[in-house]
Design a protein around this motif. Structure first.
Motif, PDB file in Angstrom:
ATOM      1  N   TYR A  23       0.848  -1.168   0.000  1.00  0.00           N
ATOM      2  CA  TYR A  23       0.000   0.000   0.000  1.00  0.00           C
ATOM      3  C   TYR A  23       0.899   1.238   0.000  1.00  0.00           C
ATOM      4  CZ  TYR A  23      -3.593  -3.262   1.535  1.00  0.00           C
ATOM      5  OH  TYR A  23      -4.454  -4.313   1.635  1.00  0.00           O
ATOM      6  N   ALA A  24       0.557   2.206  -0.816  1.00  0.00           N
ATOM      7  CA  ALA A  24       1.342   3.432  -0.894  1.00  0.00           C
ATOM      8  C   ALA A  24       0.810   4.421   0.131  1.00  0.00           C
ATOM      9  CB  ALA A  24       1.259   4.008  -2.304  1.00  0.00           C
ATOM     10  N   VAL A  25       1.460   4.482   1.251  1.00  0.00           N
ATOM     11  CA  VAL A  25       1.105   5.436   2.292  1.00  0.00           C
ATOM     12  C   VAL A  25       2.366   6.186   2.684  1.00  0.00           C
ATOM     13  CG1 VAL A  25       0.207   5.769   4.620  1.00  0.00           C
ATOM     14  CG2 VAL A  25      -0.758   3.998   3.154  1.00  0.00           C
ATOM     15  N   GLU A  26       2.330   7.500   2.582  1.00  0.00           N
ATOM     16  CA  GLU A  26       3.489   8.312   2.940  1.00  0.00           C
ATOM     17  C   GLU A  26       3.509   8.490   4.453  1.00  0.00           C
ATOM     18  OE1 GLU A  26       5.202  12.780   1.906  1.00  0.00           O
ATOM     19  OE2 GLU A  26       3.664  11.860   0.646  1.00  0.00           O
ATOM     20  N   ILE A  27       4.639   8.202   5.074  1.00  0.00           N
ATOM     21  CA  ILE A  27       4.753   8.253   6.532  1.00  0.00           C
ATOM     22  C   ILE A  27       5.781   9.292   6.945  1.00  0.00           C
ATOM     23  CG2 ILE A  27       5.403   6.965   8.606  1.00  0.00           C
ATOM     24  CD1 ILE A  27       4.335   4.487   7.350  1.00  0.00           C
ATOM     25  N   HIS A  28       5.400  10.148   7.895  1.00  0.00           N
ATOM     26  CA  HIS A  28       6.309  11.144   8.457  1.00  0.00           C
ATOM     27  C   HIS A  28       6.299  11.013   9.972  1.00  0.00           C
ATOM     28  CE1 HIS A  28       7.136  13.569   4.815  1.00  0.00           C
ATOM     29  NE2 HIS A  28       5.938  13.175   4.443  1.00  0.00           N
ATOM     30  N   LEU A 115      -1.457  10.109   3.916  1.00  0.00           N
ATOM     31  CA  LEU A 115      -0.224  10.466   4.612  1.00  0.00           C
ATOM     32  C   LEU A 115      -0.445  10.244   6.096  1.00  0.00           C
ATOM     33  CD1 LEU A 115       2.065  13.498   4.025  1.00  0.00           C
ATOM     34  CD2 LEU A 115       1.190  13.084   6.314  1.00  0.00           C
ATOM     35  N   ARG A 116       0.490   9.589   6.735  1.00  0.00           N
ATOM     36  CA  ARG A 116       0.367   9.309   8.167  1.00  0.00           C
ATOM     37  C   ARG A 116       1.458  10.030   8.931  1.00  0.00           C
ATOM     38  NH1 ARG A 116      -2.206   6.045  11.454  1.00  0.00           N
ATOM     39  NH2 ARG A 116      -3.199   4.959   9.724  1.00  0.00           N
ATOM     40  N   ALA A 165      -1.649   1.124   5.420  1.00  0.00           N
ATOM     41  CA  ALA A 165      -2.720   1.007   4.438  1.00  0.00           C
ATOM     42  C   ALA A 165      -3.603   2.260   4.468  1.00  0.00           C
ATOM     43  CB  ALA A 165      -3.572  -0.233   4.722  1.00  0.00           C
ATOM     44  N   PRO A 166      -4.250   2.575   3.356  1.00  0.00           N
ATOM     45  CA  PRO A 166      -5.215   3.677   3.374  1.00  0.00           C
ATOM     46  C   PRO A 166      -6.304   3.425   4.410  1.00  0.00           C
ATOM     47  CG  PRO A 166      -4.735   2.987   1.126  1.00  0.00           C
ATOM     48  CD  PRO A 166      -4.099   1.970   2.026  1.00  0.00           C
TER      49      PRO A 166
END
Length: 290
Positions: A23-28, A115-116, A165-166
């Motif tokens: 899953y494409a989730v951007e994490i910061h 984005l998380r 995951a979204p």
């Protein structure tokens, strides 16, 4: 002496199979530095914080014809109606008062993936009413779980989906709740490996706690295989998202392990330090003499 890890290979294989989809989730990670958030014009983007928050907008973005903002259940739903340059925005945790800073910008073609924002060392406290409600939900979930996968599998799947995951794809797990982590930013997790481990978040259900820990390889020249027998602690189960972690110069230098503990969080399961083996000490002495 290598610690005894209470986990069966069958459980590891079952859990690993549920983490296969990418899953494409951007994490910061919030580390007191403003987090950049790029919005696509005309398309909604979700920012996940896992806290009840309110957002303070500068005058340039307060116009609903420029930016639409909704905050529901720890998620911000942001839609830019037109392009705008970077603007500093304050996001406040309603319960603790903690403030996060994000730099919003809107451009054509920006990513719309979720984005998380991960807050390490979360010290939030659950109210007595929430605890009672969660306990009741846990009792109900236990009754209906006879045909469900083992609890460690469900907890690991929930943690992995929640982080990566979204939001719309996360399978519900009744009674689970996020719990604070009383840990430092780095923890001693591996025997005789130079890997760095940083706790990300933890959840609890029916006496079991799952803690997601980010693993980073600082060595630019070596790749390391990930073996649960090298973990220093008492765990019910351990699941790595990848079988190895690449050199620091590669794109595979980081991964995540999900650790299941019983009767408390990760801080109670970890051994305080990894003692050196006698053979390793002898080898180091010999090398030094040479």
């Amino acid at each position: 002496m290598v610690p005894f890890l209470r986990v069966s290979l069958s459980t590891l294989f079952v859990v690993a199979s549920i983490l296969t989809p990418a899953y494409a989730v951007e994490i910061h990670h919030w580390e007191r530095k403003p987090i950049p958030v790029d919005l696509p014009v005309g398309e909604e983007r979700i920012v996940l914080i896992d806290r009840n928050v309110r957002i303070g907008l500068p005058a340039e973005l307060a116009d609903p014809e420029v930016l639409r903002v909704q905050s529901v259940g720890g998620a911000l739903y942001l839609m830019a109606k037109q392009a705008f340059e970077t603007q500093r925005v304050q996001v406040q945790d309603i319960e603790s008062g903690q403030i996060f800073l994000i730099d919003l910008a809107a451009t054509e073609g920006a990513s719309a993936e979720d984005l998380r924002i991960v807050v390490s060392g979360d010290q939030s406290v659950t109210s007595a009413a929430d605890k009672k409600k969660s306990a009741n939900e846990e009792g109900a979930s236990s009754t209906d779980a006879s045909n469900a996968p083992p609890l460690p599998v469900r907890l690991t799947r929930y943690a992995a989906q929640t982080l990566y995951a979204p939001l719309r794809t996360v399978a519900p797990l009744p009674g689970v709740r996020r719990v604070p982590m009383r840990l430092s930013k780095k923890v001693p997790l591996f025997w005789e490996l130079p890997l760095q481990a940083r706790p990300l978040a933890a959840w609890r259900l029916d006496g079991l706690t799952v803690t997601a820990v980010e693993i980073t390889n600082p060595d630019p020249n070596r790749e390391f295989g990930l073996d649960p027998r090298r973990l220093q602690g008492e765990f019910v189960a351990a699941t790595f998202m990848h079988p190895s972690v690449g050199p620091s110069t590669s794109e595979y230098a980081q991964t995540t392990v999900f650790l299941i503990t019983r009767g408390g969080g990760l801080e109670k399961a970890l051994y305080p330090a990894a003692p050196k083996r006698q053979g390793a000490e002898t080898k180091e002495t010999t090398d030094a003499e040479k």
